[in-house]
Write a protein that holds these residues in place. Sequence first.
Motif, short mmCIF file in Angstrom:
data_model
loop_
_atom_site.label_atom_id
_atom_site.label_comp_id
_atom_site.label_asym_id
_atom_site.label_seq_id
_atom_site.Cartn_x
_atom_site.Cartn_y
_atom_site.Cartn_z
N LYS A 1 1.25 -0.91 -0.10
CA LYS A 1 -0.41 -0.01 -0.26
C LYS A 1 0.92 1.39 -0.08
O LYS A 1 1.63 0.90 0.10
CB LYS A 1 -1.04 0.11 1.33
N LYS A 2 0.13 2.75 -0.42
CA LYS A 2 1.07 3.28 -0.48
C LYS A 2 1.88 4.00 0.82
O LYS A 2 2.54 4.63 0.90
CB LYS A 2 0.39 4.90 -0.89
N SER A 3 0.60 3.94 1.52
CA SER A 3 0.21 4.29 3.04
C SER A 3 1.50 4.01 3.66
O SER A 3 2.31 4.21 4.37
CB SER A 3 -1.08 4.15 3.85
N THR A 4 1.84 2.57 3.87
CA THR A 4 2.63 1.19 4.29
C THR A 4 4.38 1.92 3.35
O THR A 4 4.88 2.04 4.02
CB THR A 4 2.83 -0.18 3.72
N PHE A 5 3.68 2.54 2.21
CA PHE A 5 5.71 2.44 1.74
C PHE A 5 5.53 3.81 2.61
O PHE A 5 7.01 4.21 2.82
CB PHE A 5 5.17 2.76 -0.15
N ILE A 6 4.96 4.75 2.68
CA ILE A 6 5.02 6.28 2.90
C ILE A 6 5.86 6.29 4.41
O ILE A 6 6.91 6.47 5.03
CB ILE A 6 4.55 7.75 2.99
N ILE A 7 5.03 5.57 4.97
CA ILE A 7 5.43 5.12 6.95
C ILE A 7 6.56 4.30 7.32
O ILE A 7 7.42 4.23 7.34
CB ILE A 7 4.13 3.73 7.62
N GLY A 8 7.22 3.02 5.69
CA GLY A 8 8.27 2.56 5.65
C GLY A 8 9.19 3.29 5.24
O GLY A 8 10.53 3.54 5.83
N LYS A 9 9.30 4.89 4.48
CA LYS A 9 10.31 5.02 4.40
C LYS A 9 10.70 6.37 5.38
O LYS A 9 11.30 6.72 6.04
CB LYS A 9 9.68 6.26 3.28
N LEU A 10 9.80 6.92 6.13
CA LEU A 10 9.89 8.26 7.48
C LEU A 10 10.03 6.91 9.06
O LEU A 10 11.24 7.73 9.03
CB LEU A 10 8.08 7.58 7.73
N ILE A 11 10.37 5.94 8.86
CA ILE A 11 10.25 5.48 10.28
C ILE A 11 11.37 5.66 10.61
O ILE A 11 12.49 5.70 11.31
CB ILE A 11 9.99 3.85 10.46
N PRO A 12 12.56 4.61 9.37
CA PRO A 12 13.99 4.94 9.73
C PRO A 12 14.74 5.87 9.68
O PRO A 12 15.65 5.79 11.17
CB PRO A 12 14.46 4.12 8.30
N PHE A 13 14.26 7.36 9.28
CA PHE A 13 14.95 8.85 9.51
C PHE A 13 14.87 8.82 10.75
O PHE A 13 14.96 9.56 11.04
CB PHE A 13 14.48 9.51 8.23
#
Length: 373
Positions: free
Chosen positions: A220-232
């Motif tokens: 999902k697009k929201s999952t993709f954005i969250i996955g990009k956000l959490i590490p940083f």
Amino acid sequence: MKQLLFLLRKEFRQIFRNKSILAIIFVAPMMQLIILPLAASYEIKNINLSVVDHDHSSFSRELIQKITASNYFKLQYYGEDYQKAFETIESEKSDIILEIPPKFEQNLVRENQQKVLVAINAINGTKAGLGGSYLAQILQDYNQNIQTKLSPQLVEFQKNAGLEVNATLWFNRFYNYRLALVPGILAFLVTLVGGMLSALNIVSEKEIGTIEQINVSPIKKSTFIIGKLIPFWILANVAFTMGLLVSRFVYGIEIYGSLPLLYFFVGVYLLAILGFGLLISTYSETQQQAMFTIFFFMMIFIMMSGLYTPIESMPEWSQKLTLLNPLTYLIEVIRLIMLKNSGFKDLIPQFISILGMAVFFNSWAVWNYRKTS
């Protein structure tokens, strides 16, 4: 949930594989936090002074000695020719000219009054204003000492006449400018790390071509954005922790407020600034484009955040624009918690503003990524 875990594993491997990113996250902010407060000082020192002394009396020598002993002024010229002193101003060798007139001591003793000329090079407005203010304060102190020396009876009269003002410096007892500057620079570095790296993230996927594989996957697009956000988000918190350690052990700045409250607000703030960076990343096609865009906004954030100049001294229209600047809120909150021991009730306006920005930027990033995929 499994998809998110796979994305997080992939992001962390990609981050730690790139040593330049690790240097940007950890080494560069710490070096800047150590160097910038030492270089960026709110005090003006080494003000070059030219003295034109037409009197050559004990009073004039005492005045010159008092000025040069303040450690703010460096004597560059001493003589009787005003034109030569003015030439030092024109050649940028001097910042201020002090002209002591003839019969300086005589008029002070007999008539209890005298005037001196102060000419200031105003090309550098900040240095001119502070330098003139320092010199005026020294002249005022010298004038009081002379009055006391010539008229001892004035001492008792001044003690019993007029208002006596006793100033107390709250939250910065010794007027240490680093207590305000270091938390502000720490807020800026956290913003720079979170905003810049997140802005480059999705763009790098576009340039290497892996974004197409992600688009055709069932993620999902929201999952993709969250996955990009959490590490940083995690790495920015680590950088913030290192910054707090530098502030404590290098500059001796203690945290008087609640440390969990500080981390809570920084965590919410990072959601906003990371969402802003990801939003820029969804619009950018190359990393160079993303870098220039985030740099453009970072310069505005810095100059209008109150880090170097008080917001109250800005024009009214720019003060209203600072309400849209997330860095303004973080600098205020870090200073309030670290120096003033403010509680959550005192930070509710800033918290609501940052939470609103976090929801707005991340929602826009998810919507725009879906639109362009």
